[in-house]
Design a protein around this motif. Structure first.
Motif, PDB file in Angstrom:
ATOM      1  N   VAL A  75       0.837  -1.203   0.000  1.00 13.72           N
ATOM      2  CA  VAL A  75       0.000   0.000   0.000  1.00 13.72           C
ATOM      3  C   VAL A  75       0.873   1.254   0.000  1.00 13.72           C
ATOM      4  N   ILE A 110      -8.927  -0.749   2.341  1.00  7.82           N
ATOM      5  CA  ILE A 110      -8.449  -2.093   2.656  1.00  7.82           C
ATOM      6  C   ILE A 110      -9.572  -2.908   3.288  1.00  7.82           C
ATOM      7  N   GLY A 125      -4.751   2.912   5.454  1.00  4.25           N
ATOM      8  CA  GLY A 125      -5.718   3.117   4.382  1.00  4.25           C
ATOM      9  C   GLY A 125      -6.439   4.446   4.473  1.00  4.25           C
TER      10      GLY A 125
END
Length: 168
Positions: A75, A110, A125
């Motif tokens: 990520v 996520i 996230g």
């Protein structure tokens, strides 16, 4: 999924589009970032990126899901690439999306069903997609927990909390 999302983007003007979800072990982060940047250009900023460890999807092909730490790294790489920055990949490779003129602003959500992944989603996230049992008590606890963790995470108080509801 990218072809289908591109077709949807070309035929809609207001609908947000995204995956529910992609996985680190099936696509290199440079491919995922480039695909989403391209989709975002076609969809004029309406793209969201849903991602998770790949529990069910990878199990069907006999592969283990990604570790949470690997997902967090992935990520981070995606976020940098989608912001127009270059990153270091494995084997001493260095690169970015060379055609990207400005940061995409694509939010990364996520998906999580357990507390460890929910906490990671809230930390790194822009949003968490909760895949919890649909009882009021479970959802209330999961939302409260995600918001508590998010205060010190990437999105802070702006964390978006969604739920993934499967029906038949």
């Amino acid at each position: 999924v990218y072809v289908t999302l591109a077709a949807c983007a070309g035929r809609t003007r207001h609908v947000s589009l995204g995956t529910g979800v992609t996985m680190p072990h099936t696509r290199h982060e440079s491919i995922t970032a480039s695909a989403f940047a391209s989709l975002n250009e076609i969809a004029q900023g309406r793209v969201q990126l849903g991602i998770s460890t790949g529990d069910n999807g990878l199990r069907t092909i006999g592969q283990p899901k990604a570790r949470i730490a690997d997902l967090e790294t992935y990520v981070g790489q995606l976020r940098s690439l989608l912001a127009g920055r270059t990153v270091d990949f494995e084997a001493e490779a260095h690169g970015g999306i060379t055609w990207l003129e400005e940061a995409t602003g694509i939010p990364i959500h996520i998906a999580a069903s357990g507390p460890k992944l929910s906490h990671a989603a809230a930390r790194v996230g822009d949003g968490v997609i909760l895949c919890k049992p649909l009882t009021h008590a479970h959802m209330t606890e999961a939302i409260s927990d995600a918001k508590r963790v998010a205060r010190e995470g990437h999105a802070g108080a702006n964390l978006r909390v969604m739920t993934w509801i499967q029906t038949s």
